[in-house]
Design a protein around this motif. Structure first.
Motif, PDB file in Angstrom:
ATOM      1  N   ILE B  96      70.041  64.406  48.437  1.00  0.00           N
ATOM      2  CA  ILE B  96      70.581  64.044  47.122  1.00  0.00           C
ATOM      3  C   ILE B  96      69.425  63.726  46.190  1.00  0.00           C
ATOM      4  O   ILE B  96      68.492  62.999  46.563  1.00  0.00           O
ATOM      5  CB  ILE B  96      71.524  62.822  47.233  1.00  0.00           C
ATOM      6  CG1 ILE B  96      72.791  63.209  47.981  1.00  0.00           C
ATOM      7  CG2 ILE B  96      71.884  62.284  45.854  1.00  0.00           C
ATOM      8  CD1 ILE B  96      73.695  62.020  48.265  1.00  0.00           C
ATOM      9  N   ARG B  97      69.465  64.258  45.036  1.00  0.00           N
ATOM     10  CA  ARG B  97      68.397  63.964  44.070  1.00  0.00           C
ATOM     11  C   ARG B  97      68.860  62.894  43.070  1.00  0.00           C
ATOM     12  O   ARG B  97      68.128  62.008  42.724  1.00  0.00           O
ATOM     13  CB  ARG B  97      67.977  65.245  43.323  1.00  0.00           C
ATOM     14  CG  ARG B  97      67.262  66.234  44.217  1.00  0.00           C
ATOM     15  CD  ARG B  97      65.845  65.759  44.595  1.00  0.00           C
ATOM     16  NE  ARG B  97      65.308  66.512  45.724  1.00  0.00           N
ATOM     17  CZ  ARG B  97      65.286  66.088  46.967  1.00  0.00           C
ATOM     18  NH1 ARG B  97      65.786  64.922  47.278  1.00  0.00           N
ATOM     19  NH2 ARG B  97      64.789  66.832  47.931  1.00  0.00           N
ATOM     20  N   LYS B  98      70.122  63.025  42.595  1.00  0.00           N
ATOM     21  CA  LYS B  98      70.627  62.054  41.613  1.00  0.00           C
ATOM     22  C   LYS B  98      71.465  60.980  42.298  1.00  0.00           C
ATOM     23  O   LYS B  98      72.291  61.292  43.147  1.00  0.00           O
ATOM     24  CB  LYS B  98      71.506  62.768  40.567  1.00  0.00           C
ATOM     25  CG  LYS B  98      70.710  63.362  39.421  1.00  0.00           C
ATOM     26  CD  LYS B  98      71.649  63.887  38.347  1.00  0.00           C
ATOM     27  CE  LYS B  98      70.846  64.510  37.208  1.00  0.00           C
ATOM     28  NZ  LYS B  98      71.720  65.133  36.216  1.00  0.00           N
ATOM     29  N   GLY B  99      71.244  59.753  41.906  1.00  0.00           N
ATOM     30  CA  GLY B  99      72.077  58.638  42.402  1.00  0.00           C
ATOM     31  C   GLY B  99      71.803  58.244  43.840  1.00  0.00           C
ATOM     32  O   GLY B  99      72.624  57.568  44.467  1.00  0.00           O
ATOM     33  N   ARG B 100      70.666  58.678  44.389  1.00  0.00           N
ATOM     34  CA  ARG B 100      70.374  58.352  45.788  1.00  0.00           C
ATOM     35  C   ARG B 100      70.295  56.835  46.013  1.00  0.00           C
ATOM     36  O   ARG B 100      70.825  56.314  46.972  1.00  0.00           O
ATOM     37  CB  ARG B 100      69.052  59.008  46.210  1.00  0.00           C
ATOM     38  CG  ARG B 100      68.712  58.713  47.657  1.00  0.00           C
ATOM     39  CD  ARG B 100      67.906  59.789  48.292  1.00  0.00           C
ATOM     40  NE  ARG B 100      66.481  59.579  48.100  1.00  0.00           N
ATOM     41  CZ  ARG B 100      65.549  60.365  48.616  1.00  0.00           C
ATOM     42  NH1 ARG B 100      65.883  61.428  49.307  1.00  0.00           N
ATOM     43  NH2 ARG B 100      64.286  60.136  48.413  1.00  0.00           N
TER      44      ARG B 100
END
Lengths: 432, 289
Positions: B96-100
């Motif tokens: 996951i790149r966003k919101g990890r």
């Protein structure tokens, strides 16, 4: 030179850290030492009677100038908390409360102070206590170690509206030929509970039960044991816990748990079972008599005004209670006694009873104001007079553990009633 | 110069050695001694010397043997399931790149709660008559269960709660291992035409093996010592279906006050843990060499 100084400083720092760590672990509590002259620390169980004491404590503090700190904890952590304090040279508590089945252990270990000399010098009258309470959480072999604090004798708490419901009563009469609320014996009671569960289905159980190990299940089953004519020992001191009467009591208990009580009952403690009763999920509950005022309190219960207390079907309840005691290693025993004199005086006991407490003094239980406010106490007192207690023995906590485990084994079906009680008898043989 | 260094070394070591002696060696030594006596907290002193009798009694105790069996089932079950769940979640988070950070924070919450609080919360949730779990199930037409009161369900329920609490620990360690993996082998594999599955089995798993070993061993040791959840949730019941070794030792020590026997039990538990601890030390050393 500079490097040497840094080394010396580092070493000094490490040593100070280590010393402070060691001293904080091993040393006594200096704050307590300096304030103990005028302060009493008390360990109590988190129950309604404790709250009644807390509510009245300001009067004592004002009259004596003594500060009282009450630490109110959950029952499950009390024995261990007291134990660690008893084993150290000084006790953080000046007064403790002792559960009835710890008495033999505490006396044998010499953990609680005999009170006779204090009673004698102050002229405190112990004859006001109900005999069964004084024999249980007062005297051991003629020496007074405790003053009875509150009773939690078990009794049958039941829903008056359900057990007098004409429709249910008629259906039961047609099916069995018996009256629904005529509990002459435990067999009648269990049969009636099963009938209510079968009629009401998921809506309501005939009885909610507390099958959690070790003390909830052991305490509850003792009522079945005594009411079926069984006991732990006979008059000659022989073990009778696996007698035919005891086996019958366990078979009835398992029958009620399996066929009348909610499915969660084998895992319920008293608070969870209480919640089921308070939410209207059960028609009866063999439990501590002080649950009745809680069930009759509309702030805590949906069945307020619909409950009453009665003798256990079969006629013999388990008597139980707590006693005030002064630890052998308490810092200031005179202050402790001063508090006990006050808290067990007629006026304070009466005030506690009027605010929902569970008295142990005969004069308080017969007081007109108390009976007007709590009419059920008349029934409680009469039940108490015929009740029996768990034997006072050194290994009573161990007995409750073993009994709780084996009763639970019988409830799960892992053992028959006879097998479970034979195991208890076997382990009791090595207990003192 | 060499002797000054040596004396400095000894001087700096001294506080740690004293601290270790006080908090570890002395209690361990004392409990080893008490395991050969009929020490009881009700009486002062060590009591009578009984040799190996405590160990013999403990081995003969059918409930102790049952608790060993229950502990092994519990440990193997929770460690494997926690590891698999932790691995899957860590792999997902790693991609996951966003919101990890948000996901990571939410997932890690159960680990922050003490086991006693976890037990109390779940005891309320799983109340068979008034709990929210059975209520939610009833909305879908599923009849509720007596999660902690049914002998066939209680151990599984306790294991589920333990998994719920400890998966975040697995996620934390495995994710820490994943983010430190070098990217070059993956780039080379991609150029050679390796699929994601091939990269996972041929690169990720072999490179993560030391991390897996450490996390599995550490978790196995803590699972073998589980006590608090059992104390709050079931007290070893119904029957003795959830009675694990540590709870059995607690009963012996703090309910029966038989410290001699409890010490013997503790040493038998230690015998179970020591090989695992040595394995852990060996793997840790092989990583640093």
């Amino acid at each position: 030179m500079k490097r040497t100084s840094v080394r010396i400083l580092s070493l000094l720092f490490a040593t100070v850290l280590l010393l402070s760590f060691v001293l904080s672990g091993c040393g006594g509590n200096s704050d307590e030492d300096t304030t103990s002259q005028n302060t009493i620390n008390i360990l109590m169980e988190d129950v309604p009677d404790t709250q009644c004491v807390i509510d009245n404590i300001a009067d004592f503090e004002e009259a004596t100038g003594i500060t009282v700190n009450i630490e109110s904890v959950n029952y499950s952590s009390m024995h261990e908390k007291i134990l660690t304090q008893m084993l150290s040279s000084t006790n953080a508590y000046d007064i403790i409360v002792v559960d009835c089945y710890w008495v033999g252990e505490f006396v044998a270990a010499g953990w609680i102070e005999p009170l006779d000399s204090m009673i004698e010098s102050s002229g405190f009258d112990t004859s006001v206590y109900i005999d069964s309470m004084m024999n249980m959480v007062g005297q051991v072999d003629g020496t007074t170690y405790m003053l009875p604090f509150y009773n939690y004798m078990l009794a049958l708490i039941y829903r008056t509206d359900i057990w007098s419901d004409p429709e249910l009563a008629e259906g039961y009469k047609n099916e069995t030929g018996k009256d629904l609320a005529a509990w002459d014996s435990l067999e009648d009671y269990v049969e009636a509970c099963k009938y209510i569960t079968s009629v009401k289905g998921d809506e309501m159980a005939g009885a909610v039960m507390q099958g959690l190990r070790p003390d909830p299940i052991a305490m509850e089953w003792c009522n079945y044991l005594f009411s079926c004519g069984g006991d732990f020992y006979d008059a000659s001191g022989n073990i009778t816990i696996n007698s035919p009467e005891a086996v019958k009591a366990l078979e009835l208990y398992v029958d009620n748990m399996t066929n009348a009580a909610p499915a969660g009952s084998p895992g319920y403690g008293f608070d969870e079972a209480f919640n089921v009763m308070a939410q209207g999920g059960a028609a009866s509950y063999v439990t501590y008599n002080w649950m009745l005022p809680k069930l009759e309190n509309s702030a805590e219960s949906n069945v307020a005004g619909l409950c009453d207390v009665a003798q256990i079907p079969g006629g013999v309840s388990l008597n139980a209670g707590w006693g005030w005691a002064i630890p052998h290693n308490a810092a200031n025993k005179e202050l402790s006694w001063k508090f006990l004199e006050w808290v067990e005086s007629f006026d304070v006991c009466k005030a506690r009873a009027l605010s929902g407490g569970s008295p142990t003094r005969s004069d308080v239980m017969s007081d007109a104001d108390v009976l007007a406010a709590c009419p059920y106490l008349d029934t409680v007192k009469s039940i108490m007079e015929t009740s029996k207690m768990i034997p006072i023995m050194e290994d009573a906590p161990q007995l409750i553990e073993v009994l709780g485990r084996e009763l639970s084994e019988a409830v799960t079906g892992a053992k028959t009633a006879q097998e479970a009680l034979d195991t208890v008898a076997e382990e009791m043989a090595s207990m003192t | 110069m060499k002797s000054i260094r040596k004396s400095n070394f000894l001087l700096f070591m001294l506080p740690s050695v004293i601290a270790l002696l006080l908090v570890l060696a002395i209690p361990l030594g004392y409990s080893l001694i008490t395991s050969f006596f009929d020490t009881n907290l009700k009486y002062q002193g060590l009591g009578e010397f009984v040799g190996l009798q405590n160990y013999i009694d403990v081995i003969k105790d059918v409930y102790f043997r049952d608790s060993v069996k229950t502990t092994l089932i519990f440990t193997v079950g929770v460690v494997i399931l926690e590891f698999l769940a932790g691995l899957v979640i860590a792999l997902l988070l790693n991609n996951i790149r966003k919101g990890r950070n948000l996901f990571f924070t939410i997932i890690i919450v159960p680990m922050m709660i003490t086991p006693i609080a976890v037990g109390l919360i779940w005891r309320l949730l799983l109340h068979s008559d008034l709990g929210i779990v059975n209520y939610v199930l009833s909305l879908f037409g599923i009849s509720g269960k007596a999660w902690l009161a049914d002998a066939s369900l209680a151990l599984k329920t306790v294991m589920f709660i333990d998994i719920w609490q400890n998966v975040p620990y697995m996620v934390l360690v495995i994710l820490a291992g994943l983010v430190t993996l070098p990217t070059e082998p993956y780039e080379a594999a991609a150029i050679d035409g390796a699929s994601r599955t091939q990269s996972f089995f041929r690169l990720t798993i072999p490179m993560m093996l030391p991390t897996f070993s450490v996390v599995l061993l550490l978790r196995t040791i803590t699972a073998l010592k589980t006590y608090d959840l059992i104390f709050v949730l079931t007290r070893g019941g119904p029957g003795s279906t959830t009675e694990v070794i540590s709870y059995h030792i607690y009963q012996q020590a703090f309910r029966y006050l038989e410290i001699g026997k409890a010490s013997a039990m503790s040493y038998l538990l230690l015998l179970l843990i020591i090989p695992i601890a040595f394995l852990f030390i060996k793997i840790s050393r092989s990583r640093t060499v």
